[in-house]
Structures are given as structure tokens and as C-alpha cells.
Design an enzyme around this catalytic site. Structure first.
Site, PDB file in Angstrom:
ATOM      1  N   TYR A  22       1.159  -0.670   0.156  1.00 12.20           N
ATOM      2  CA  TYR A  22      -0.077   0.191  -0.110  1.00 12.20           C
ATOM      3  C   TYR A  22       1.212   0.745  -0.332  1.00 12.20           C
ATOM      4  CZ  TYR A  22      -3.861  -3.673   1.127  1.00 12.20           C
ATOM      5  OH  TYR A  22      -4.654  -4.316   1.352  1.00 12.20           O
ATOM      6  N   HIS A  98      -9.814  -0.127  -4.912  1.00 10.87           N
ATOM      7  CA  HIS A  98      -8.175  -1.129  -4.638  1.00 10.87           C
ATOM      8  C   HIS A  98      -7.169  -0.472  -5.203  1.00 10.87           C
ATOM      9  CE1 HIS A  98     -11.964  -3.518  -2.887  1.00 10.87           C
ATOM     10  NE2 HIS A  98     -11.662  -3.738  -4.597  1.00 10.87           N
TER      11      HIS A  98
END
Ligand code: DQA
Length: 143
Positions: A22, A98
């Protein structure tokens, strides 16, 4: 355009958790960049770790004049029928996003229970997934 960016469970840990997946920027950093990118648009940001609060936020957005919701529901994506029903209950279009390419990861991430009621899905472009999703509303009605 008036856009609402909603982040779900654990997204407040962005920049601290699983950095190789991330990235190292915090959610606040990312939201700042998104707001700067959409300078001429109106952006609102919301994050919660609670499923019901996300449903409430989607319901409230339905009563306001948002052009679209950009939703990263986090792990709720994979099992929250409540969020699915909240999306289905409003007229505002929702794009599922996402940061990671969920289809290249663990099998449980391949299934989304919200995609069916979303306008589209964008995954795998890190923070740019949010920007690509927001941009998509400019093409509304043109395809
Ligand atoms: C995520 C992917 C989900 O599977 C995961 O549970 C997240 C983040 C993403 O942005 O890639 O929390 O939605």
C-alpha cells in the site's frame, strides 16, 4: 463535479501497514494529493473502520448532490452485504476501488460482493486508483 471518497476498514493504517503493498504515504497524504488533483472540483473524504457508519455515509450521500462516490471498502469489499445493500439503495453512482490488484493476491480477495452494484471497478494503481475512479465521472453519459 462533487465527489465523495470513502475509505473503509484499516485504510487509516495506510503508510504504516504492509508498505510493500500500500506504499508509505498516509491516507491524509493521499487525500491531499487527490484534492490537489481535483482542484476545480469539490471533494469530500470519509474513513471509518465501522461497517454501519460506511452504510450511513453512503445513505447520506444519496440525499446530497454528489456526482459520484469513490469507495475503497477494504476487506468489507469481500463480505459486506450491508454495504452492498447501501450502495444499491442510493442513486449516486459508486466506483469500487482498490490500491492493490486484488486479483493477483490471495483468493479471498478475488471475490467482491459490492462490484455487482457498482458502476465500475478500478484496482491495482495505488493512490492513482482513486484519481482514475474520480476522473471516470467526467465521461458519464459518453459511453
Ligand atoms: C484493498 C484490498 C483489500 O483486499 C484489503 O482488505 C484492503 C485494501 C486495496 O486497497 O487494495 O484493506 O481494498
Amino acid at each position: 463535479m462533487k465527489l465523495l471518497f470513502i475509505n473503509g476498514v484499516n485504510l487509516n493504517m495506510t503508510g504504516k501497514r504492509e508498505k510493500s503493498v500500500y506504499g508509505t504515504q498516509t491516507l491524509d497524504d493521499i487525500n491531499e494529493e487527490i484534492a490537489a488533483y481535483f482542484t476545480y472540483d469539490e471533494c469530500e473524504f470519509y474513513q471509518s473502520n465501522n461497517e454501519g457508519d460506511i452504510c450511513t455515509q453512503i445513505q447520506l450521500a444519496g440525499d446530497e448532490d454528489f456526482d459520484g462516490i469513490i469507495l475503497n471498502a477494504g476487506a468489507f469489499t469481500h463480505y459486506s452485504y450491508a454495504i452492498r445493500d447501501a450502495i444499491a439503495s442510493v442513486d449516486v453512482p459508486v466506483i469500487e476501488v482498490h490500491m492493490s490488484n486484488v486479483h493477483a493476491r490471495e483468493e479471498f480477495r478475488h471475490k467482491s460482493v459490492i462490484s455487482e452494484v457498482c458502476k465500475g471497478v478500478i484496482a491495482g494503481f495505488g493512490k492513482y486508483s482513486y484519481i482514475l475512479a474520480g476522473e471516470s465521472f467526467r465521461f458519464d453519459g459518453k459511453y
